[in-house]
Design a protein around this motif. Structure first.
Motif, PDB file in Angstrom:
ATOM      1  N   GLU A 419       0.839  -1.203   0.000  1.00 49.93           N
ATOM      2  CA  GLU A 419       0.000   0.000   0.000  1.00 49.93           C
ATOM      3  C   GLU A 419       0.871   1.248   0.000  1.00 49.93           C
ATOM      4  N   ARG A 422       2.261   2.126  -3.283  1.00 51.08           N
ATOM      5  CA  ARG A 422       1.279   2.630  -4.256  1.00 51.08           C
ATOM      6  C   ARG A 422       0.845   4.047  -3.935  1.00 51.08           C
TER       7      ARG A 422
ATOM      8  N   TYR B  21      -7.900 -10.747  -3.125  1.00 51.42           N
ATOM      9  CA  TYR B  21      -8.269  -9.547  -2.361  1.00 51.42           C
ATOM     10  C   TYR B  21      -9.737  -9.643  -2.010  1.00 51.42           C
ATOM     11  N   MET B  23     -12.917  -7.884  -1.288  1.00 50.45           N
ATOM     12  CA  MET B  23     -13.527  -6.554  -1.403  1.00 50.45           C
ATOM     13  C   MET B  23     -14.974  -6.661  -0.944  1.00 50.45           C
ATOM     14  N   VAL B  28     -11.534 -10.561  -5.282  1.00 51.76           N
ATOM     15  CA  VAL B  28     -10.811 -10.374  -6.534  1.00 51.76           C
ATOM     16  C   VAL B  28      -9.630 -11.339  -6.511  1.00 51.76           C
ATOM     17  N   ALA B  30      -6.502 -11.754  -7.864  1.00 50.55           N
ATOM     18  CA  ALA B  30      -5.468 -11.070  -8.643  1.00 50.55           C
ATOM     19  C   ALA B  30      -4.496 -12.095  -9.234  1.00 50.55           C
ATOM     20  N   SER B  49      -2.177  -7.771 -20.009  1.00 44.81           N
ATOM     21  CA  SER B  49      -2.950  -6.529 -20.056  1.00 44.81           C
ATOM     22  C   SER B  49      -3.049  -5.936 -18.657  1.00 44.81           C
ATOM     23  N   SER B  50      -3.491  -4.689 -18.607  1.00 43.61           N
ATOM     24  CA  SER B  50      -3.632  -4.006 -17.322  1.00 43.61           C
ATOM     25  C   SER B  50      -4.607  -4.765 -16.434  1.00 43.61           C
ATOM     26  N   GLY B  51      -4.226  -4.978 -15.196  1.00 40.88           N
ATOM     27  CA  GLY B  51      -5.089  -5.690 -14.260  1.00 40.88           C
ATOM     28  C   GLY B  51      -4.935  -7.190 -14.331  1.00 40.88           C
ATOM     29  N   SER B  52      -3.988  -7.661 -15.127  1.00 41.45           N
ATOM     30  CA  SER B  52      -3.831  -9.110 -15.265  1.00 41.45           C
ATOM     31  C   SER B  52      -3.081  -9.726 -14.077  1.00 41.45           C
ATOM     32  N   GLY B  53      -2.496  -8.882 -13.214  1.00 39.85           N
ATOM     33  CA  GLY B  53      -1.855  -9.407 -12.011  1.00 39.85           C
ATOM     34  C   GLY B  53      -0.340  -9.331 -12.017  1.00 39.85           C
ATOM     35  N   LYS B  54       0.252  -8.536 -12.944  1.00 38.44           N
ATOM     36  CA  LYS B  54       1.706  -8.466 -13.044  1.00 38.44           C
ATOM     37  C   LYS B  54       2.344  -7.903 -11.771  1.00 38.44           C
ATOM     38  N   SER B  55       1.801  -6.758 -11.342  1.00 34.79           N
ATOM     39  CA  SER B  55       2.394  -6.134 -10.148  1.00 34.79           C
ATOM     40  C   SER B  55       2.179  -7.004  -8.921  1.00 34.79           C
ATOM     41  N   THR B  56       0.994  -7.601  -8.841  1.00 37.30           N
ATOM     42  CA  THR B  56       0.705  -8.489  -7.716  1.00 37.30           C
ATOM     43  C   THR B  56       1.731  -9.618  -7.654  1.00 37.30           C
ATOM     44  N   GLU B 177       7.878  -2.160 -14.432  1.00 33.46           N
ATOM     45  CA  GLU B 177       7.790  -1.056 -15.394  1.00 33.46           C
ATOM     46  C   GLU B 177       8.971  -0.106 -15.233  1.00 33.46           C
TER      47      GLU B 177
HETATM   48  N1  LIG Z   1      -4.972  -3.682  -2.810  1.00 30.33           N
HETATM   49  C1  LIG Z   1      -5.842  -4.219  -3.667  1.00 30.33           C
HETATM   50  N2  LIG Z   1      -7.124  -4.389  -3.295  1.00 30.33           N
HETATM   51  C2  LIG Z   1      -8.019  -4.939  -4.127  1.00 30.33           C
HETATM   52  N3  LIG Z   1      -7.724  -5.305  -5.352  1.00 30.33           N
HETATM   53  C3  LIG Z   1      -6.487  -5.148  -5.804  1.00 30.33           C
HETATM   54  C4  LIG Z   1      -5.474  -4.605  -4.997  1.00 30.33           C
HETATM   55  N4  LIG Z   1      -4.321  -4.558  -5.678  1.00 30.33           N
HETATM   56  C5  LIG Z   1      -4.593  -5.069  -6.908  1.00 30.33           C
HETATM   57  N5  LIG Z   1      -5.887  -5.417  -6.966  1.00 30.33           N
HETATM   58  C6  LIG Z   1      -6.528  -6.011  -8.092  1.00 30.33           C
HETATM   59  O1  LIG Z   1      -5.780  -7.106  -8.547  1.00 30.33           O
HETATM   60  C7  LIG Z   1      -5.754  -7.153  -9.957  1.00 30.33           C
HETATM   61  C8  LIG Z   1      -4.372  -7.184 -10.461  1.00 30.33           C
HETATM   62  O2  LIG Z   1      -3.743  -5.953 -10.197  1.00 30.33           O
HETATM   63  P1  LIG Z   1      -2.243  -5.611 -10.567  1.00 30.33           P
HETATM   64  O3  LIG Z   1      -1.851  -4.315  -9.968  1.00 30.33           O
HETATM   65  O4  LIG Z   1      -1.400  -6.789 -10.265  1.00 30.33           O
HETATM   66  O5  LIG Z   1      -2.363  -5.452 -12.151  1.00 30.33           O
HETATM   67  P2  LIG Z   1      -1.221  -5.131 -13.197  1.00 30.33           P
HETATM   68  O6  LIG Z   1      -1.118  -6.281 -14.087  1.00 30.33           O
HETATM   69  O7  LIG Z   1       0.012  -4.694 -12.499  1.00 30.33           O
HETATM   70  O8  LIG Z   1      -1.849  -3.905 -13.980  1.00 30.33           O
HETATM   71  P3  LIG Z   1      -1.117  -2.602 -14.566  1.00 30.33           P
HETATM   72  O9  LIG Z   1      -0.540  -3.030 -15.893  1.00 30.33           O
HETATM   73  O10 LIG Z   1      -2.228  -1.657 -14.783  1.00 30.33           O
HETATM   74  O11 LIG Z   1      -0.130  -2.159 -13.594  1.00 30.33           O
HETATM   75  C9  LIG Z   1      -6.540  -5.964 -10.445  1.00 30.33           C
HETATM   76  O12 LIG Z   1      -7.848  -6.391 -10.792  1.00 30.33           O
HETATM   77  C10 LIG Z   1      -6.597  -5.051  -9.259  1.00 30.33           C
HETATM   78  O13 LIG Z   1      -7.813  -4.338  -9.282  1.00 30.33           O
END
Ligand SMILES: Nc1ncnc2c1ncn2[C@@H]1O[C@H](COP(=O)(O)OP(=O)(O)OP(=O)(O)O)[C@@H](O)[C@H]1O
Ligand SMILES: [Mg+2]
Lengths: 424, 235
Positions: A419, A422, B21, B23, B28, B30, B49-56, B177
């Motif tokens: 968190e 971010r 996660y 919610m 969710v 991730a 793609s965005s939201g696919s879970g890369k950062s997670t 990134e």
């Molecule tokens: N703290 C959180 N609480 C709830 N949902 C979360 C949290 N962090 C991520 N998510 C959800 O988990 C999923 C994956 O998020 P993540 O940040 O890993 O995507 P990403 O692939 O890195 O996207 P981007 O390319 O936009 O950075 C998304 O649907 C996001 O909404």
């Protein structure tokens, strides 16, 4: 866990972070500054006040009970042309007190006479005290030259006198007075000794302000023999006569603990033998206790100011630190990602808070040491600076920093690293 | 020895890992049942793609987050068994992090920034400083040691961040990134640096959504809705 090195680096980091917001950091320290300043000032003034009181009691004698004749309100024995007021302490009182307190260290009777003192052309109007040899010990006065009155002078109605320091200097500017003669009223008295000066006490002296040392002491017996009990005062045309046997009786009890009990008993006894209130009982210890009570209130007021400023200062610091923690959420996340443990983060923010509060505290100690100096210039109080005061103030500022830094530091350490990273 | 006969030592191993996660009432997912192994010396990109879970996924790999289900091993150590302090220590000793927005600490100069991870590792300052200076030279910033981050360009800042990520001699270098905020020329510089590190045997994982960045790595792992979509060999 935290070596000296780590601590030093954490400290340097804290200072660096605070220097990013110089004005904010400076303003934040103000609360601590005033809080600590009032602590230091309070201790210095309080210490000075109690030292002053102790000096005063030393002069009056903490084991003394002083009885004084006072003229009762008009108008006891009066005559149209000549007034004769008979009042005050009597020799009978003196004997009674002596009988009641056989264990007393001393019981000293004093008569005050208005007589001119003359040596050649030099003339003076000193207080002439007729008293007994015990006077010296009871009042704590010190002989400068020669000797004090003794029992043989008293028994033999000797025409001898002991001069106060200023009197001796005035009457005999070029020579030692011992062995010389002084004319008191109509009679000649041999000077047998002189006394060292003492600092005026103020309240217990009828002629406060003028030098207390302006006195001449003669044996009580001689005084009564030559000058009688009657004194004539000429006042705005009418002649006023006063008959007072003794002006003062100083009772020195054996132990400090018995002063208050003895004082109560003496008051009781005096009430029984005197119809009118033509005397007063002064107990230096009681005066002191009363004064201490006033000073305690003064101290409480100062302590409250100090406490409130420290509280407000602490809250101010906490507030700023909470803002800092929020502002630096990202930094906290980065540090956590790079391996910082919770305790490292706690340490970092705690050190920063303590640097703020101690910074304010150190400036406050400076101000707190300056205030007593100013007080000293504008009042007759004499503050006493101790090492303990700045040390205590320093400890307080460290304590306030730790106390009010705890929550912000805890908040920072318990952030979720993800968190925090971010956070914008 | 042939390349296929002996596989390199696994550095990071995800076994049926999910990150969920919560919610409110709906959850969710991730990451949803990921199985993969990253071996010593690997050079991966993670795309999707965005939201696919890369950062997670990268947060899990970097031990700043923990899987909800499944197991994650770093150099054979299972993170599920570690408490917060041990996890921090694991990050400090095994992981190097590079962020999209550089995340240098503004009140510290270049040298101090590079040395931040060592502060938590009890490396003697003299040794740490020698390492940091060497790394600064390596990323071409040895003439900027006492500069503050705001006095540097984006590319320079990211190079400081790379030096910082290497100072603890990690077994796994993670970049989310890392070139996302940089122009093409600077991106190329940074990627050259990664190539060099790869040649020296560093294990590197890059999260990116730029195809030409992904194609510079040896392998690409594609994520879709928290699952492994496909794995591509780039060379
Ligand atoms: N703290 C959180 N609480 C709830 N949902 C979360 C949290 N962090 C991520 N998510 C959800 O988990 C999923 C994956 O998020 P993540 O940040 O890993 O995507 P990403 O692939 O890195 O996207 P981007 O390319 O936009 O950075 C998304 O649907 C996001 O909404
Ligand atoms: Mg992302």
């Amino acid at each position: 866990m935290f070596g000296n090195n780590t601590f030093l680096r954490t400290f340097r980091l804290g200072v660096k972070s605070l220097m990013l917001h110089k004005l904010r950091s400076m303003l934040t320290t103000l609360g601590m500054l005033f809080g600590v300043a009032s602590v230091v000032a309070m201790l210095a003034i309080g210490e000075g006040a109690s030292k002053e009181a102790q000096d005063q009691i030393k002069q009056l004698g903490s084991q003394n009970i002083i009885l004084r004749s006072i003229k009762p309100p008009e108008d006891m024995v009066s005559n149209q042309t000549v007034r004769v007021s008979v009042y005050g302490l009597t020799v009978a009182d003196f004997d009674r007190i002596k009988a009641t307190y056989p264990w007393a260290k001393s019981v000293v009777p004093v008569r005050m006479l208005q007589q001119e003192a003359r040596v050649g052309k030099r003339l003076l109007n000193p207080r002439v005290l007729a008293t007994t040899p015990t006077y010296l010990e009871a009042t704590g006065r010190v002989i400068h030259e020669g000797r004090f009155l003794n029992d043989r002078d008293e028994a033999g109605f000797a025409n001898v006198c002991v001069l106060g320091y200023e009197v001796a200097r005035y009457l005999f500017p070029f020579e030692s007075p011992v062995g010389k003669r002084v004319k008191l009223g109509a009679d000649y008295f041999h000077v047998i000794g002189t006394m060292l000066p003492r600092v005026p006490i103020g309240s217990d002296q009828p002629d406060a302000g003028t030098a207390v040392t302006e006195e001449i002491l003669i044996p009580l017996s001689t005084g009564r023999l030559w000058f009688g009990d009657m004194q004539v005062k000429i006042r705005s045309g009418s002649r006023e006569m006063e008959q007072v046997e003794l002006h003062e009786i100083v009772l020195a009890v054996d132990r400090p603990e018995s002063v208050l009990v003895a004082a109560a008993a003496t008051r009781e006894m005096m009430k029984r033998f005197h119809k009118d209130i033509d005397y007063e009982v002064v107990v230096p210890l009681e005066l002191l206790l009363r004064e201490e009570a006033t000073k305690r209130i003064f101290k409480i007021v100062l302590a409250s100011i100090a406490g409130i400023s420290l509280l407000v200062g602490g809250i101010g610091i906490m507030n700023v630190m909470l803002a800092t923690v929020t502002e630096r959420t990202r930094e906290i996340g980065v540090r956590r990602a790079l391996g910082a443990k919770r305790k490292h983060i706690v340490m970092q923010f705690l050190v920063e808070t303590v640097v703020l509060s101690v910074g304010g505290g150190v400036l406050g100690i400076g101000l707190g040491l300056a205030i007593p100096k100013i007080v000293e210039v504008y009042t007759d109080m004499e503050p006493v600076l101790t090492v303990a005061a700045p040390a205590l103030a320093f400890a307080i500022s460290v304590g306030v920093g730790l106390l009010f830094g705890m929550y912000p530091a805890w908040r920072a350490a318990n952030m979720d690293p993800v968190e925090a990273l971010r956070h914008e | 020895m042939t390349g296929t006969a002996t596989l390199a030592r696994p550095v990071a191993e995800l076994i049926d890992v999910s990150r969920v996660y919560q919610m409110g009432t709906n959850e969710v997912r991730a990451l949803d049942g990921i199985d993969c192994v990253f071996r010593d010396g690997d050079y991966w990109s993670i795309m999707g793609s965005s939201g696919s879970g890369k950062s997670t996924m990268l947060n899990l790999l970097g031990c700043i987050d923990r899987p909800t289900h499944g197991e994650y091993l770093v150099d054979g150590i299972s993170v599920g068994d570690l408490d917060d302090d041990q996890l921090s220590e694991l990050r400090g000793t095994h992981i190097g992090f590079i962020f999209q927005s550089f995340n240098l600490i503004s009140q510290l100069n270049v040298l101090e920034n590079i040395m931040v991870p060592l502060f938590y590792l009890d490396v003697p300052p003299a040794e740490g400083e020698a390492r940091a200076v060497e790394l600064a030279r390596r990323v071409g910033l040895d003439d900027r040691l006492d500069h503050r981050p705001k006095e540097l360009s984006g590319g320079q800042q990211q190079r400081v961040a790379i030096a910082r990520s290497l100072v603890n001699q990690p077994s796994l270098l993670l970049a989310d990134e890392a070139t996302g905020n940089l122009d093409t020329a600077t991106t190329a510089e940074i990627l050259d640096l990664f190539d060099e590190l790869h040649d020296e045997g560093m294990t590197i994982l890059l999260v990116t959504h730029e195809a030409d960045v992904g194609s510079r790595t040896s392998q690409t792992l594609w994520l879709k809705d928290g699952r492994v979509d496909k794995v591509l060999q780039n060379r």
